[in-house]
Enzyme design. Structure first.
Site, short mmCIF file in Angstrom:
data_model
loop_
_atom_site.label_atom_id
_atom_site.label_comp_id
_atom_site.label_asym_id
_atom_site.label_seq_id
_atom_site.Cartn_x
_atom_site.Cartn_y
_atom_site.Cartn_z
N ASP A 61 0.93 -1.33 -0.07
CA ASP A 61 0.24 0.17 -0.03
C ASP A 61 0.97 1.31 0.13
O ASP A 61 1.92 1.20 0.66
CB ASP A 61 -0.80 0.07 1.20
CG ASP A 61 -1.91 -0.90 1.14
OD1 ASP A 61 -2.37 -1.48 0.38
OD2 ASP A 61 -2.94 -0.68 2.01
N HIS A 206 3.94 -2.05 3.24
CA HIS A 206 4.24 -0.71 2.74
C HIS A 206 5.51 -0.56 2.35
O HIS A 206 6.41 -0.54 3.27
CB HIS A 206 3.87 0.38 3.89
CG HIS A 206 2.39 0.20 4.30
ND1 HIS A 206 2.02 -0.65 5.23
CD2 HIS A 206 1.22 0.83 4.14
CE1 HIS A 206 0.95 -0.36 5.63
NE2 HIS A 206 0.27 0.52 4.92
#
Length: 250
Positions: A61, A206
């Site tokens: 993400d 991430h």
């Protein structure tokens, strides 16, 4: 009683305020397989049959960002497909070449909003304003707009579902999180992922946080040793096609 407890657990894990109709990868695959018996069905299982293989989806993400090419180098070298849920402001508008490279190297690209706002706190017009610029940036870079999105924090409700249905976007949550935004310890990130991963899992990481990319090689190596096959989210759901607006979570 068990179903109520499960619903409460999902709400706690994802932060979703409305989770009616959440569908798991296994459930959507099973439904699609049943439809294969119908002569009118044109579905195919794709390159990996996750009804047979022990599949897991690696997702990232909040990119693209400056470190992303280092991650892409590793994924290319190891032949690992990933799904990238891209953020807009400072990301898709800043690194279109990286977005293009992701697509060129076979990764799946999805939408993670323009500025990472909690969508459940926005009006329908504000929700659209969070989604549409990212759709446009990705389509401009790759020639194709996403069909998947991930709501920031996993926060969604019926209003978000309605707007996502209008925009043609299915909502994808996760089952594994390393909370890599809160630590730089690559060993801890790796262990958290390994401890939580099960068949049909969706791993959330991430790449822009400093401890994450160094943890990925160990995660990939160990999960392969455990018999897992890495697939994109769409491959995990195949032969089904995710329905716009609906929420999918293992």
């Amino acid at each position: 009683m068990v179903m109520a407890a499960a619903a409460l657990l999902v709400t706690t894990l994802t932060g979703c305020s409305t989770l009616n109709g959440v569908v798991s990868p296994a459930a959507i695959r099973a439904e699609a397989v049943r439809s294969l018996d119908k002569p009118s069905s044109g579905h195919t299982s794709g390159p990996v049959d996750c009804n047979v293989a022990k599949c897991v989806a690696l997702t990232f993400d909040g990119g693209p960002s400056e470190p992303t090419p280092h991650l892409l180098d590793f994924l290319k070298r190891e032949g690992v497909p990933a799904t990238f849920f891209l953020q807009g402001k400072g990301h898709t508008d800043t690194y279109p070449d990286i977005v293009r490279r992701m697509a060129d190297e076979g990764h799946e690209i999805a939408n993670h909003t323009w500025s990472h706002e909690n969508l459940t706190e926005l009006t329908p017009d504000e929700i659209r304003a969070e989604m549409e610029p990212v759709q446009q940036d990705i389509e401009k870079a790759t020639g194709r707009a996403p069909t998947l999105m991930r709501p920031p924090g996993g926060a969604t409700n019926d209003e978000v579902k309605k707007v996502m249905k209008e925009l043609g976007l299915a909502q994808i949550l996760w089952s594994v999180t390393a909370k890599d935004y809160a630590t730089t310890d690559s060993g801890l990130i790796k262990q958290r992922v390994l401890d939580q991963t099960k068949r049909d899992g969706i791993i959330l990481l991430h790449e822009r946080y400093s401890g994450t990319i160094p943890a990925v090689p160990g995660i990939v190596s160990e999960l392969r040793d455990r018999g897992y096959t890495f697939v994109t989210v769409s491959q995990l759901l195949a032969p089904a096609h995710p329905e716009p607006g609906k929420v999918y979570r293992p």
